[in-house]
Design a protein around this motif. Sequence first.
Motif, short mmCIF file in Angstrom:
data_model
loop_
_atom_site.label_atom_id
_atom_site.label_comp_id
_atom_site.label_asym_id
_atom_site.label_seq_id
_atom_site.Cartn_x
_atom_site.Cartn_y
_atom_site.Cartn_z
N LEU A 526 1.28 -0.95 0.20
CA LEU A 526 -0.31 0.16 -0.54
C LEU A 526 0.77 1.69 0.05
O LEU A 526 1.73 1.52 0.37
CB LEU A 526 -1.07 0.37 1.42
CG LEU A 526 -0.36 -0.05 2.05
CD1 LEU A 526 0.25 1.46 3.26
CD2 LEU A 526 -1.54 -0.99 3.78
N GLU A 527 0.20 2.21 -0.57
CA GLU A 527 0.75 3.84 -0.74
C GLU A 527 0.04 4.46 0.89
O GLU A 527 -0.78 4.45 0.68
CB GLU A 527 0.38 4.38 -1.57
CG GLU A 527 1.56 3.89 -2.64
CD GLU A 527 2.59 3.96 -2.92
OE1 GLU A 527 3.21 4.41 -2.89
OE2 GLU A 527 3.30 2.59 -3.90
N ILE A 528 0.68 4.96 1.07
CA ILE A 528 0.31 6.15 2.40
C ILE A 528 0.88 7.49 1.81
O ILE A 528 1.38 7.63 1.38
CB ILE A 528 0.82 5.95 4.16
CG1 ILE A 528 2.73 5.82 3.87
CG2 ILE A 528 0.88 4.42 4.32
CD1 ILE A 528 2.81 5.94 5.17
N PRO A 529 -0.45 8.58 2.46
CA PRO A 529 -0.10 9.39 2.24
C PRO A 529 0.32 10.28 3.25
O PRO A 529 -0.10 11.49 3.15
CB PRO A 529 -1.60 9.84 2.30
CG PRO A 529 -2.31 8.88 3.18
CD PRO A 529 -1.59 7.69 3.28
N TYR A 530 1.29 9.73 3.83
CA TYR A 530 2.37 10.60 4.61
C TYR A 530 3.69 10.38 4.50
O TYR A 530 3.98 9.33 4.03
CB TYR A 530 1.83 9.61 6.60
CG TYR A 530 0.86 10.25 6.28
CD1 TYR A 530 -0.19 11.33 6.84
CD2 TYR A 530 -0.37 8.72 6.66
CE1 TYR A 530 -1.40 11.42 6.66
CE2 TYR A 530 -1.22 8.63 6.83
CZ TYR A 530 -1.71 10.05 7.15
OH TYR A 530 -3.11 9.63 7.43
N GLU A 531 4.35 11.58 4.90
CA GLU A 531 6.15 11.28 4.75
C GLU A 531 6.79 10.83 5.90
O GLU A 531 6.41 10.80 7.03
CB GLU A 531 6.59 12.63 4.90
CG GLU A 531 8.21 12.89 4.59
CD GLU A 531 8.97 14.01 4.28
OE1 GLU A 531 9.62 14.02 5.03
OE2 GLU A 531 8.19 14.98 3.92
N THR A 543 9.67 -0.23 4.88
CA THR A 543 8.85 0.32 3.38
C THR A 543 10.21 1.49 3.21
O THR A 543 10.97 1.08 3.23
CB THR A 543 8.69 1.93 5.33
OG1 THR A 543 7.63 0.77 5.91
CG2 THR A 543 8.75 3.00 5.15
N GLU A 544 9.69 1.63 1.66
CA GLU A 544 10.35 3.31 1.10
C GLU A 544 9.80 3.84 0.76
O GLU A 544 8.76 3.42 0.09
CB GLU A 544 10.64 1.79 0.10
CG GLU A 544 11.46 0.35 -0.30
CD GLU A 544 12.26 0.02 -1.10
OE1 GLU A 544 11.26 0.01 -2.28
OE2 GLU A 544 12.84 -1.60 -1.29
N GLY A 545 10.27 5.19 0.97
CA GLY A 545 9.44 6.53 1.64
C GLY A 545 8.35 5.68 1.63
O GLY A 545 7.88 5.54 3.02
N ASN A 546 6.88 6.37 0.75
CA ASN A 546 5.75 5.80 1.34
C ASN A 546 4.81 4.75 0.91
O ASN A 546 3.61 4.58 0.91
CB ASN A 546 5.08 7.10 1.16
CG ASN A 546 4.52 7.47 -0.37
OD1 ASN A 546 5.08 6.53 -0.94
ND2 ASN A 546 3.18 7.79 -0.68
N HIS A 547 6.08 3.80 0.50
CA HIS A 547 4.76 2.66 0.26
C HIS A 547 5.39 1.25 0.92
O HIS A 547 6.92 1.56 1.52
CB HIS A 547 6.12 2.03 -1.11
CG HIS A 547 5.44 0.96 -1.69
ND1 HIS A 547 3.81 0.62 -2.54
CD2 HIS A 547 6.13 -0.50 -1.78
CE1 HIS A 547 4.02 -1.20 -2.74
NE2 HIS A 547 5.26 -1.75 -2.24
N ILE A 548 4.92 0.98 1.24
CA ILE A 548 4.14 -0.31 2.22
C ILE A 548 4.64 -1.84 1.92
O ILE A 548 3.16 -1.70 1.23
CB ILE A 548 3.87 0.21 3.57
CG1 ILE A 548 3.91 1.40 4.28
CG2 ILE A 548 4.24 -0.80 5.47
CD1 ILE A 548 4.70 2.06 4.64
N LYS A 549 5.41 -2.59 2.24
CA LYS A 549 5.35 -3.69 2.09
C LYS A 549 4.92 -5.06 3.23
O LYS A 549 5.74 -4.67 4.19
CB LYS A 549 5.68 -4.68 0.82
CG LYS A 549 5.53 -5.59 -0.03
CD LYS A 549 6.37 -6.08 -0.55
CE LYS A 549 7.29 -7.39 0.36
NZ LYS A 549 8.83 -7.79 -0.40
N LEU A 550 3.77 -5.96 3.09
CA LEU A 550 3.71 -6.00 4.16
C LEU A 550 2.66 -7.86 4.45
O LEU A 550 2.50 -7.99 3.65
CB LEU A 550 2.04 -5.26 5.91
CG LEU A 550 2.00 -4.70 6.02
CD1 LEU A 550 0.94 -3.52 6.01
CD2 LEU A 550 2.96 -3.98 7.49
N ASP A 551 4.44 -8.75 4.47
CA ASP A 551 3.70 -10.23 4.53
C ASP A 551 3.27 -10.61 5.36
O ASP A 551 2.31 -9.84 6.29
CB ASP A 551 5.29 -11.16 4.69
CG ASP A 551 6.66 -10.71 4.44
OD1 ASP A 551 6.04 -10.06 3.09
OD2 ASP A 551 7.48 -10.85 4.88
#
Length: 561
Positions: A526-531, A543-551
């Motif tokens: 998911l992409e989050i709308p926060y820095e 976490t890379e930038g505002n991109h989150i990957k969750l197993d």
Amino acid sequence: MGIIKERMTKVYGEETAERYTQIIETMISNARKKQTAKKKEKWDEKDVLLITYGDQIYRDGEKTLKTFDDFSGKYFKDVFELVHFLPFFPYSSDDGFSVIDYKKIHENMGDWNDIKKIEQNFRLMFDFVCNHISAKSEWFQEYLKCNPEYDNFFIEMDKDTDVSLVTRPRTHPLLSAFDTSCGKKYIWTTFSDDQIDLNFENPEVLIKMLDVLLFYLEKGASWIRMDAVGFMWKELGTACIHHEKTHEIIKLFRDAAEQAAPGAILITETNVPHKDNISYFGDGTDEAQMVYQFPLPPLVIYTIMYGDSTVISRWASNLEVPSDEVTYFNFLASHDGIGINPVRGIIEEEKILRMVKNLEQEGALVSYKKNTDGSLSPYEINSSYINAVSKKNDTDDIKVNKFLNAQAVLLAFKGVPAVYVHSILGSQNYYEGVKITGMNRTINREKLEYEKITSELENKDGIRCKIYSKLKELIKSRKAEKAFNPDAEQKIENYGSDVFSFIRTSVDKTEKILVINNISDKEVSLEIPYEVKRAVAAENSTTEGNHIKLDPYGFTWLEIK
């Protein structure tokens, strides 16, 4: 009119209040002079509790509080700020909740000096079993002898009294028969015939129990858990639970505790639907400072079982407290089972029954209660929490991931978190104990031998070590973040039903932490709308930038701008 007299007048009337107010005020004054431990002014993010029995860890030939002191110095110091000791008094049943003597420590556990030593490393929370006392207690034994000093200490009824309106947490008869020197009597016993309800209609009983409360504060208790408190006042023709006079007595206890030991915290234990539970906050300034967050344990199980955050997100979105002087006492596991009643009205009944059936199929036990129409319905699930959130066929790694996911919710959620000793030690269902005692609750009450448990905790390939190590670090991460102060704001985020997410904002508004839990068995991106400023804690996530990957069952705590 002073506050104590005002409370007494509401409960007993003006004449009785006039007679007892000075006695109570003198008791409070004397207790204040005996205070030795300074109470913390207010809870904060560092306040994480351990829930344990006083004889949880044992070594042959040693008092168990001494054993606990040694064990906790190695494994719990600097992890937990407070230790909640379940009843450590002489008892006759129910693993301590049938108290024989409120002011003594069980001879197998030690004495008050042992408690004083443990207090050097932890603040303490004691159990105040205020609704009932053991049938083996001196009070009840003297009553059976018809000693006039104990007249009206207990509640006698004609055996044919209609008690059908009384709320029942158990299936046994409400009235139990006893032979006394004055003949056969039928006595009110809400929980068992070994747990005799006290008659608070008699002001002498109130005085006795207030004396016990003040004694605990003198002996070092910072926080007090009021067990089964909702049942204290009985009035035929009512449900005999949540009575207005019960609330008034709790307010009186709070007034007395605050005057005797400023900073003392009262916590009410009422395993009931949410709207009734939060009534014990009073107006937010005058009753319990904390109430048990009973919906949370079954809600987290339901959420992980179905991989769907819809219900818990909706419930959490509407969660409020009446003032910043109160908060929730959050937990997932305890010495008791996982209550079902608190989620009635939150989860549909059909879905509750389906959840219960699924848990039974996975090895959980179920306890039932009798309804007013005579039917039975599930009252609580009996299981260790790791077994409740996982399946028999799950690998150890999947069990650990699901369990840590649940604990991450507990530790980040608004309120004060409490961790059961069997949770941090990675214990699983203790079926052998159930066979021995015949009690479903024993499934999560195993006593642990010191050498065996320490050996298992040092085995890096074992499930106990994995859970202990990871949960310990997660607790430490929580304690370092002021956004996890119990008073910090909480706002639910929506990233889809397979994610449970919320933002905690520190009281001073300088720190925000985004909590994201993947409660499903599939990977989530998911992409989050926060820095993102930094990662506070994470498990099976990147976490890379505002991109989150969750197993599957991964989670992350992120400080955001």
